[in-house]
Design an enzyme around this catalytic site. Sequence first.
Site, PDB file in Angstrom:
ATOM      1  N   GLY A 339       1.000  -1.353  -0.053  1.00 51.21           N
ATOM      2  CA  GLY A 339       0.036  -0.108  -0.117  1.00 51.21           C
ATOM      3  C   GLY A 339       0.932   1.213  -0.022  1.00 51.21           C
ATOM      4  N   GLY A 340       0.599   2.452   0.564  1.00 49.31           N
ATOM      5  CA  GLY A 340       1.192   3.456   0.576  1.00 49.31           C
ATOM      6  C   GLY A 340       2.621   3.461   1.309  1.00 49.31           C
ATOM      7  N   GLU A 363      19.244  -6.062 -23.483  1.00 47.23           N
ATOM      8  CA  GLU A 363      19.636  -7.142 -24.041  1.00 47.23           C
ATOM      9  C   GLU A 363      18.499  -7.835 -24.846  1.00 47.23           C
ATOM     10  OE1 GLU A 363      22.190  -9.558 -22.325  1.00 47.23           O
ATOM     11  OE2 GLU A 363      23.027  -8.263 -20.789  1.00 47.23           O
TER      12      GLU A 363
HETATM   13  N1  CAA Z   1      22.581 -17.245 -33.436  1.00 46.43           N
HETATM   14  C1  CAA Z   1      23.294 -17.372 -34.579  1.00 46.43           C
HETATM   15  N2  CAA Z   1      22.923 -16.660 -35.872  1.00 46.43           N
HETATM   16  C2  CAA Z   1      21.920 -15.720 -35.667  1.00 46.43           C
HETATM   17  C3  CAA Z   1      21.008 -15.543 -34.481  1.00 46.43           C
HETATM   18  C4  CAA Z   1      21.315 -16.264 -33.186  1.00 46.43           C
HETATM   19  N3  CAA Z   1      20.846 -16.499 -32.328  1.00 46.43           N
HETATM   20  N4  CAA Z   1      20.022 -14.774 -34.758  1.00 46.43           N
HETATM   21  C5  CAA Z   1      20.171 -14.453 -36.117  1.00 46.43           C
HETATM   22  N5  CAA Z   1      21.080 -15.065 -36.668  1.00 46.43           N
HETATM   23  C6  CAA Z   1      21.640 -14.917 -38.062  1.00 46.43           C
HETATM   24  C7  CAA Z   1      20.652 -15.390 -38.894  1.00 46.43           C
HETATM   25  O1  CAA Z   1      20.718 -17.032 -39.189  1.00 46.43           O
HETATM   26  C8  CAA Z   1      20.790 -14.789 -40.245  1.00 46.43           C
HETATM   27  O2  CAA Z   1      21.649 -15.431 -40.831  1.00 46.43           O
HETATM   28  P1  CAA Z   1      22.055 -15.338 -42.492  1.00 46.43           P
HETATM   29  O3  CAA Z   1      22.330 -13.840 -42.781  1.00 46.43           O
HETATM   30  O4  CAA Z   1      23.248 -16.289 -42.709  1.00 46.43           O
HETATM   31  O5  CAA Z   1      20.889 -16.199 -42.898  1.00 46.43           O
HETATM   32  C9  CAA Z   1      21.306 -13.396 -39.691  1.00 46.43           C
HETATM   33  O6  CAA Z   1      21.788 -13.722 -38.488  1.00 46.43           O
HETATM   34  C10 CAA Z   1      20.346 -12.125 -39.801  1.00 46.43           C
HETATM   35  O7  CAA Z   1      19.151 -12.832 -38.746  1.00 46.43           O
HETATM   36  P2  CAA Z   1      17.618 -12.052 -38.832  1.00 46.43           P
HETATM   37  O8  CAA Z   1      17.172 -12.076 -40.446  1.00 46.43           O
HETATM   38  O9  CAA Z   1      16.965 -12.852 -37.859  1.00 46.43           O
HETATM   39  O10 CAA Z   1      17.969 -10.630 -38.144  1.00 46.43           O
HETATM   40  P3  CAA Z   1      17.017  -9.570 -38.142  1.00 46.43           P
HETATM   41  O11 CAA Z   1      17.905  -8.177 -38.824  1.00 46.43           O
HETATM   42  O12 CAA Z   1      15.750  -9.738 -38.648  1.00 46.43           O
HETATM   43  O13 CAA Z   1      17.121  -9.195 -36.728  1.00 46.43           O
HETATM   44  C11 CAA Z   1      16.511  -9.365 -34.199  1.00 46.43           C
HETATM   45  C12 CAA Z   1      16.851 -10.016 -35.623  1.00 46.43           C
HETATM   46  C13 CAA Z   1      15.959 -10.302 -33.499  1.00 46.43           C
HETATM   47  C14 CAA Z   1      15.535  -8.182 -34.323  1.00 46.43           C
HETATM   48  C15 CAA Z   1      18.017  -8.793 -33.752  1.00 46.43           C
HETATM   49  O14 CAA Z   1      18.442  -7.559 -34.392  1.00 46.43           O
HETATM   50  C16 CAA Z   1      17.749  -8.356 -32.439  1.00 46.43           C
HETATM   51  O15 CAA Z   1      17.902  -9.422 -31.483  1.00 46.43           O
HETATM   52  N6  CAA Z   1      17.618  -7.283 -32.059  1.00 46.43           N
HETATM   53  C17 CAA Z   1      17.672  -6.650 -30.625  1.00 46.43           C
HETATM   54  C18 CAA Z   1      19.147  -6.246 -30.217  1.00 46.43           C
HETATM   55  C19 CAA Z   1      19.552  -6.412 -28.731  1.00 46.43           C
HETATM   56  O16 CAA Z   1      19.053  -7.328 -27.970  1.00 46.43           O
HETATM   57  N7  CAA Z   1      20.160  -5.312 -28.074  1.00 46.43           N
HETATM   58  C20 CAA Z   1      20.562  -5.243 -26.805  1.00 46.43           C
HETATM   59  C21 CAA Z   1      21.787  -4.226 -26.841  1.00 46.43           C
HETATM   60  S1  CAA Z   1      22.909  -5.063 -25.598  1.00 46.43           S
HETATM   61  C22 CAA Z   1      22.484  -4.495 -24.057  1.00 46.43           C
HETATM   62  O17 CAA Z   1      21.393  -4.003 -23.591  1.00 46.43           O
HETATM   63  C23 CAA Z   1      23.550  -4.590 -22.869  1.00 46.43           C
HETATM   64  C24 CAA Z   1      23.275  -3.826 -21.661  1.00 46.43           C
HETATM   65  O18 CAA Z   1      23.153  -2.914 -21.461  1.00 46.43           O
HETATM   66  C25 CAA Z   1      22.982  -4.947 -20.534  1.00 46.43           C
END
Ligand code: CAA
Length: 379
Positions: A339-340, A363
Amino acid sequence: MKFDFTEEQIMVRDTARDFAVRELDPIAAKLDEECTYPADKIEMLAEMGFLGVAIPEENGGGGMDYVSYVLAMEEISRACAGTGVIMSVNNSLVCHPLFKFGTDEQKVEFLEPLAAGEKLGCFGLTEPGAGSDVSSMKTTAVLDGDEWVLNGEKNFITNAPNAQIAIIFANTDKGAGNRGITAFVVPMDMKGVSCGPKEDKMGIRASHSSSIFMEDVRIPASNRLGDLNKGFKVAMITLDAGRIGIASQALGIGRAALEEAIEFAKERQAFGGPISRLQAIQFKLADMAMRLDAARLLTLNAAYLKDVGKPYSKESAMCKVYAAEASTYISHQALQIHGGYGYTKEYGVERHYRDSRITEIYEGTSEIQRIVIAASLLR
Ligand code: CAA
């Protein structure tokens, strides 16, 4: 997944628990209030092998497994989520990619001091215009003789103001999207590297975050981490491991909020007795405990799969989104039960409420985790 822990895993958990109770509980609220980086506590964590928990001993680490890392992270974050993320970034976003993609020389020069906690690392992926959309990054790296020259800006980088080493992602083939990104190891004392002011954050205030600016930063060609133009995959593989760490942090925050809510409900008197006898409160506590346990099982499962060398990308996204949402739900309900009083700094729940929120953002947001899970289901 095995449901019982080994003796070593129990020892790691208990060591982390004792440390958290003795060293962090008494100061966590003050660290948050004053935005203080707990340098002496990080040194103590380093001595216990907790800055490189799952890195082999010959590479400077603690030589334990990822399940142990989850157990330790939950205990540390239960007491101080800011300290938890300092530890998590160094472990999974810095040591892990150096171990997985680093050359033997890079392991000696960079991984060993990082895993031993003699140095602290940060992970430079995010930019002002490239958060979830990683491939929109603008930072560039151009090869000039036997040096890479880096220019650009990273922002919201956890640990940056305290770090000696950064993993930096940059464009090495502009226009190639995610196939034109490369990872580099950048010592923070290189000429041309500077940090912006510390962010004034809503929660996890013991951990410091800032921008990193790079102006004609020259690093040896040998500081490239992994293959040329394969940095996007380095980032994704690193985040798969990192998200398990953040899920564990969320477990710690959720557990702290639940424990405090139970204690308060037993003490707080209303309508002629403790509020814990009211079903309105009991149902909340039951839902909070269920979600926490489900989140822990998902997190341990992802860590177990990683330990036994099975794919865990989907499971890592699942535990991250579920534990983060469980943690925000639990801390919300814990505040409601208080609560408060919960809205004041006299009790810890307002801190857990603020701390939990980031676990749904960094992340990879909860929305990004759902994209990763759905992509895996539909593949
Ligand atoms: N493992 C291995 N390969 C992977 C993979 C994985 N987990 N995920 C994707 N890939 C590969 C794919 O197989 C693909 O390979 P090919 O080009 O050879 O076919 C390639 O990577 C591209 O994959 P996607 O087409 O799926 O990629 P996308 O451009 O559509 O992006 C996304 C996917 C999930 C949106 C990704 O960009 C993403 O995870 N974005 C979020 C970023 C993020 O988490 N940022 C956090 C910053 S760090 C942080 O926050 C730290 C902190 O302060 C604590």
